[in-house]
Design an enzyme around this catalytic site. Structure first.
Site, mmCIF file in Angstrom:
data_model
loop_
_atom_site.group_PDB
_atom_site.id
_atom_site.type_symbol
_atom_site.label_atom_id
_atom_site.label_comp_id
_atom_site.label_asym_id
_atom_site.label_seq_id
_atom_site.Cartn_x
_atom_site.Cartn_y
_atom_site.Cartn_z
ATOM 1 N NE ARG A 64 58.568 -7.769 -28.055
ATOM 2 C CZ ARG A 64 58.411 -8.587 -28.772
ATOM 3 N NH1 ARG A 64 56.922 -8.322 -28.781
ATOM 4 N NH2 ARG A 64 58.576 -9.695 -28.148
ATOM 5 C CD GLU B 235 48.470 -9.566 -35.106
ATOM 6 O OE1 GLU B 235 49.269 -10.408 -34.441
ATOM 7 O OE2 GLU B 235 48.890 -9.067 -34.905
ATOM 8 C CB SER C 185 49.746 -11.687 -29.328
ATOM 9 O OG SER C 185 50.816 -12.274 -29.281
ATOM 10 C CG LEU C 186 51.258 -17.541 -29.047
ATOM 11 C CD1 LEU C 186 52.268 -18.036 -29.097
ATOM 12 C CD2 LEU C 186 50.564 -16.945 -30.345
HETATM 13 C C1 LIG Z 1 57.653 -14.563 -36.345
HETATM 14 C C2 LIG Z 1 56.412 -14.345 -35.007
HETATM 15 C C3 LIG Z 1 56.877 -14.462 -33.530
HETATM 16 C C4 LIG Z 1 56.223 -14.148 -32.475
HETATM 17 N N1 LIG Z 1 55.832 -14.507 -31.653
HETATM 18 C C5 LIG Z 1 55.485 -14.503 -30.592
HETATM 19 C C6 LIG Z 1 55.190 -15.278 -29.148
HETATM 20 O O1 LIG Z 1 56.685 -16.508 -28.741
HETATM 21 N N2 LIG Z 1 54.543 -14.844 -28.351
HETATM 22 C C7 LIG Z 1 52.836 -14.177 -28.550
HETATM 23 O O2 LIG Z 1 52.618 -13.847 -27.536
HETATM 24 N N3 LIG Z 1 53.246 -13.814 -29.289
HETATM 25 C C8 LIG Z 1 53.931 -13.908 -30.364
HETATM 26 N N4 LIG Z 1 53.544 -13.434 -31.780
HETATM 27 C C9 LIG Z 1 52.324 -13.018 -32.034
HETATM 28 C C10 LIG Z 1 50.759 -14.463 -32.481
HETATM 29 O O3 LIG Z 1 51.556 -14.891 -32.781
HETATM 30 C C11 LIG Z 1 50.186 -13.319 -33.029
HETATM 31 O O4 LIG Z 1 49.467 -12.601 -32.648
HETATM 32 C C12 LIG Z 1 48.900 -14.582 -32.801
HETATM 33 O O5 LIG Z 1 49.700 -15.831 -33.738
HETATM 34 C C13 LIG Z 1 47.597 -14.073 -33.393
HETATM 35 O O6 LIG Z 1 46.570 -15.214 -33.495
HETATM 36 P P1 LIG Z 1 45.565 -15.021 -34.317
HETATM 37 O O7 LIG Z 1 45.059 -16.310 -34.423
HETATM 38 O O8 LIG Z 1 44.620 -13.706 -34.748
HETATM 39 O O9 LIG Z 1 45.850 -14.533 -35.869
HETATM 40 P P2 LIG Z 1 47.149 -15.294 -37.107
HETATM 41 O O10 LIG Z 1 47.458 -16.475 -36.362
HETATM 42 O O11 LIG Z 1 47.387 -14.600 -37.692
HETATM 43 O O12 LIG Z 1 46.049 -15.835 -37.890
HETATM 44 C C14 LIG Z 1 45.060 -15.792 -39.077
HETATM 45 C C15 LIG Z 1 44.186 -16.328 -39.683
HETATM 46 O O13 LIG Z 1 43.367 -15.887 -40.600
HETATM 47 C C16 LIG Z 1 43.966 -16.457 -41.850
HETATM 48 N N5 LIG Z 1 43.605 -15.297 -42.692
HETATM 49 C C17 LIG Z 1 43.733 -14.372 -42.571
HETATM 50 N N6 LIG Z 1 42.646 -13.651 -43.393
HETATM 51 C C18 LIG Z 1 41.480 -14.130 -44.532
HETATM 52 C C19 LIG Z 1 40.755 -14.392 -45.506
HETATM 53 N N7 LIG Z 1 40.791 -13.559 -46.178
HETATM 54 N N8 LIG Z 1 40.090 -15.499 -45.615
HETATM 55 C C20 LIG Z 1 40.806 -16.890 -45.084
HETATM 56 N N9 LIG Z 1 41.235 -15.874 -44.129
HETATM 57 C C21 LIG Z 1 42.549 -15.556 -43.784
HETATM 58 C C22 LIG Z 1 45.019 -15.966 -41.716
HETATM 59 O O14 LIG Z 1 45.734 -17.110 -42.884
HETATM 60 C C23 LIG Z 1 45.281 -16.859 -40.628
HETATM 61 O O15 LIG Z 1 45.623 -18.481 -40.564
HETATM 62 C C24 LIG Z 1 54.689 -13.640 -33.423
HETATM 63 C C25 LIG Z 1 54.268 -13.420 -34.107
HETATM 64 C C26 LIG Z 1 55.129 -13.265 -35.199
HETATM 65 C C27 LIG Z 1 54.925 -12.587 -36.419
#
Ligand SMILES: Cc1cc2nc3c(=O)[nH]c(=O)nc-3n(C[C@H](O)[C@H](O)[C@H](O)COP(=O)(O)OP(=O)(O)OC[C@H]3O[C@@H](n4cnc5c(N)ncnc54)[C@H](O)[C@@H]3O)c2cc1C
Length: 323
Positions: A98, A179, A195-196
């Site tokens: 990438r 993340e 990341s998932l």
């Molecule tokens: C379009 C897209 C496609 C992707 N495809 C892939 C894939 O195919 N495979 C892969 O491995 N990864 C993929 N990724 C990356 C992956 O989705 C993310 O790295 C992963 O979802 C991160 O998970 P997380 O739970 O750490 O954070 P997030 O999924 O970002 O969840 C964080 C949550 O915390 C909440 N939050 C944030 N701040 C606050 C606050 N102050 N108070 C209350 N709540 C809050 C947010 O609203 C959110 O609901 C993709 C990302 C995107 C954007």
């Protein structure tokens, strides 16, 4: 510790931060608007160490729609989609990593060219990728007829709160996963889809850690510190990061960006995080993974270490290798 819900502090023995990354600090990004790292910055203000903040992964092939960004997965390049310039000429190996593909596209875009993803060779795109196909059609582009204009967007932030392998941050009883955490899982260049996997691994692992640690929060009265500030300048901030702390970086631009951000009136939690991102990018005088410095275009093996940030200074830490 605890979590504030509707203005009320709900106390607990442990807090797990799972608030995602900070790619929405960039003008163009693939995720949600709220991914601006507010809670990472909040934890830094309260004494947590952050790490690897300079490593930001850009996804090379996104379509910027009227009100949204449509990410076009590399699997379609696996099916034969080509990246072409306005003359229909290919200029990069579509299946390179990438960072390489993003850089080659970005170089053309900043020199005023347009870049396209040619999906016309994939006959059954609506079956292979119905979401992408339907979204593009809704935006008025028929990928079976016309090449799709694309550009790279900020997609995933490798940096976050520095944790050990058990997802403990440097603040007692505060854990971080997904993340928002950084413990070397992705090195300097995340592999797509990891990341998932990290979300699953870190979620299970942190539950085990908390069960082992049995943290107990003293229930003494708290002097609640709430940091809040304006987001009015978020547009300016996104512009600065996109232009000077993005896909192609250079010391002079990074230092200029740092000065601008220091002057910006913005929520202190975001400001402290962004200053850490820029200082880390300045300190890493090499190109490695997602971090590309035009003034230091090669890898420097002496710098195979992570950079940590304590809210004021950045420094390398020994024996913590990044690949
Ligand atoms: C379009 C897209 C496609 C992707 N495809 C892939 C894939 O195919 N495979 C892969 O491995 N990864 C993929 N990724 C990356 C992956 O989705 C993310 O790295 C992963 O979802 C991160 O998970 P997380 O739970 O750490 O954070 P997030 O999924 O970002 O969840 C964080 C949550 O915390 C909440 N939050 C944030 N701040 C606050 C606050 N102050 N108070 C209350 N709540 C809050 C947010 O609203 C959110 O609901 C993709 C990302 C995107 C954007």
């Amino acid at each position: 510790y605890g979590v504030i819900v509707n203005g009320e502090l709900i106390r607990s023995d442990a807090v797990v931060l799972a608030s995602g990354g900070y790619s929405a600090l960039y003008k163009y990004f693939s995720g949600v608007d709220s991914a601006i790292g507010v809670l990472i910055g909040d934890a830094i203000i309260k004494g947590a160490i952050a790490s690897s903040l300079e490593f930001i992964q850009f996804h090379p092939t996104a379509f910027i729609g009227k009100n949204r960004v449509i990410l076009i997965s590399e699997s379609l390049r696996g099916f034969g989609a080509k990246i072409i310039d306005s003359n229909g000429k290919r200029f990069v190996n579509e299946l390179a990593t990438r960072d390489i593909v993003s850089r080659e596209i970005f170089r053309r875009i900043i020199s005023g060219e347009r870049v396209f993803l040619d999906l016309r060779g994939i006959n059954n795109i609506e079956e292979i990728s119905p979401f992408v196909y339907n979204s593009l059609v809704e935006e008025g582009i028929d990928p079976k007829e016309d090449p799709v204009p694309i550009m790279p967007v900020a997609h995933y932030t490798i940096g976050g709160l520095f944790t050990d392998l058990y997802y403990r941050t440097t603040i007692r009883r505060l854990y971080a996963i997904g993340e928002s955490a950084e413990n070397g899982f992705h090195g300097a260049n995340r592999l797509a889809s990891n990341s998932l996997l990290e979300c699953v691994v870190s979620g299970i692992e942190v539950a085990r850690t908390i069960a082992r640690d049995q943290p107990k929060s003293p229930r003494s009265p708290v002097n609640l510190k709430v940091f809040e500030g304006s987001l009015d300048s978020i547009g300016d901030l996104r512009e600065i990061l996109w232009n000077s702390v993005g896909i192609i970086r250079e010391e002079r631009d990074l230092k200029e960006a740092l000065k601008k951000v220091e002057m910006l009136e913005i929520d202190p939690r975001i400001k402290i995080l962004v200053i850490g991102i820029i200082k880390s990018a300045i300190l890493r005088r090499e190109s490695r993974g997602t971090h590309y410095r035009v003034d230091y275009p090669t890898i420097n093996h002496k710098l195979s270490k992570r950079i940590i940030y304590d809210g004021r200074v950045v420094r390398f830490i020994g024996d913590q290798h990044v690949a």
